[in-house]
Design a protein around this motif. Structure first.
Motif, PDB file in Angstrom:
ATOM      1  N   ARG A 124      34.456  32.076  -7.943  1.00  0.00           N
ATOM      2  CA  ARG A 124      34.768  31.553  -9.273  1.00  0.00           C
ATOM      3  C   ARG A 124      33.848  32.131 -10.335  1.00  0.00           C
ATOM      4  N   ILE A 125      34.410  32.307 -11.513  1.00  0.00           N
ATOM      5  CA  ILE A 125      33.646  32.738 -12.680  1.00  0.00           C
ATOM      6  C   ILE A 125      33.588  31.548 -13.629  1.00  0.00           C
ATOM      7  N   ARG A 126      32.401  31.195 -14.068  1.00  0.00           N
ATOM      8  CA  ARG A 126      32.211  30.064 -14.978  1.00  0.00           C
ATOM      9  C   ARG A 126      31.565  30.563 -16.266  1.00  0.00           C
ATOM     10  N   ALA A 127      31.666  29.762 -17.308  1.00  0.00           N
ATOM     11  CA  ALA A 127      31.119  30.131 -18.616  1.00  0.00           C
ATOM     12  C   ALA A 127      29.832  29.365 -18.891  1.00  0.00           C
ATOM     13  N   THR A 134      25.598  31.049  -3.727  1.00  0.00           N
ATOM     14  CA  THR A 134      24.604  31.080  -4.804  1.00  0.00           C
ATOM     15  C   THR A 134      25.234  31.611  -6.085  1.00  0.00           C
ATOM     16  N   ALA A 135      24.695  31.151  -7.193  1.00  0.00           N
ATOM     17  CA  ALA A 135      25.209  31.557  -8.499  1.00  0.00           C
ATOM     18  C   ALA A 135      24.384  32.721  -9.023  1.00  0.00           C
ATOM     19  N   THR A 155      28.843  34.633 -18.740  1.00  0.00           N
ATOM     20  CA  THR A 155      29.515  34.158 -17.537  1.00  0.00           C
ATOM     21  C   THR A 155      28.562  34.255 -16.345  1.00  0.00           C
ATOM     22  N   PHE A 156      28.839  33.418 -15.344  1.00  0.00           N
ATOM     23  CA  PHE A 156      28.135  33.527 -14.074  1.00  0.00           C
ATOM     24  C   PHE A 156      29.153  33.324 -12.965  1.00  0.00           C
ATOM     25  N   ALA A 157      28.823  33.831 -11.796  1.00  0.00           N
ATOM     26  CA  ALA A 157      29.735  33.754 -10.659  1.00  0.00           C
ATOM     27  C   ALA A 157      29.092  32.932  -9.559  1.00  0.00           C
TER      28      ALA A 157
END
Length: 165
Positions: A126-129, A95-96, A120-122
Motif C-alpha cells: 500500500r501507498i499512503r499519504a 515496515t514503512a 507518500t510512504f509505502a
C-alpha cells in the motif's frame, strides 16, 4: 546511324559549399543555488528524516522519545499517546518507508522560514499519504563534553504538523 550530340554550352560551375555555421554558444555555467534553494534542501532532508523516524516509531523499530529531536514537543507527545492508547505497534507487519517528499517554502507571520510538505510512504503493497508543516526554530541542545551539561541555542528544522492518511 547513331548521332552523338555534343553540347557546346559551358559546364555549370560546381556549387560552392556553404560556410560552416558557427558552433552553438556553450551554455553558461549554472549559477550556484541561492539561499532559498539551500534552505529548501535542508528543510526537505529534515522532513524525510522526521517522517521516517515517526514511521519507525509506529512500526516499533525506534523508541518514541527519540522523536523529540525532529518533532515539536506537542506532536511527539501525541505520537507517544497514540502508542500508549493503541497498546502495540505494528511490529511484525511490513515496515514503512518514505517514497517521495515535496515541499513548498513559506514564511510564517513572524518571519521565520517554514515549509508545507506532502509526500507518500509505502508499507507492504500500500501507498499512503503524509502531509504537514516544518519550521526552522531555535532549540536548546546539550553541548557534548561539558561536565555540567551546558546547553546552547541552535536553529533546527522541526516538524510542527503531521498528518498520515
Amino acid at each position: 546511324m547513331t548521332v552523338n550530340a555534343v553540347s557546346t554550352s559551358p559546364i555549370p560551375p560546381a556549387p560552392v559549399p556553404a560556410a560552416p555555421s558557427p558552433p552553438a554558444p556553450s551554455p553558461a555555467a549554472p549559477s550556484p543555488p541561492g539561499p532559498g534553494a539551500v534552505e529548501a534542501g535542508q528543510a526537505r532532508q529534515a522532513v524525510i528524516a522526521a517522517v521516517q523516524w515517526t514511521l519507525e516509531v509506529l512500526d516499533g523499530r525506534r523508541r518514541a522519545d527519540q522523536l523529540t529531536r525532529v518533532l515539536a514537543p506537542d506532536l511527539a507527545a501525541q505520537v507517544a499517546a497514540l502508542l500508549r492508547h493503541r497498546g502495540t505497534s505494528t511490529r511484525g507487519a511490513a515496515t514503512a518507508r518514505v517514497v517521495r517528499v515535496h515541499l513548498q517554502m513559506r514564511h510564517a507571520g513572524r518571519g521565520s522560514p517554514c515549509a508545507d510538505y506532502f509526500g507518500t510512504f509505502a508499507r507492504g503493497g500500500r501507498i499512503r499519504a503524509v502531509a504537514g508543516r516544518v519550521e526552522l526554530t531555535r532549540v536548546r541542545v546539550a553541548v557534548r563534553g561539558t561536565p555540567r551539561g551546558d546547553r546552547i541555542a541552535v536553529s533546527r528544522w522541526v516538524v510542527t504538523e503531521l498528518t498520515i492518511v
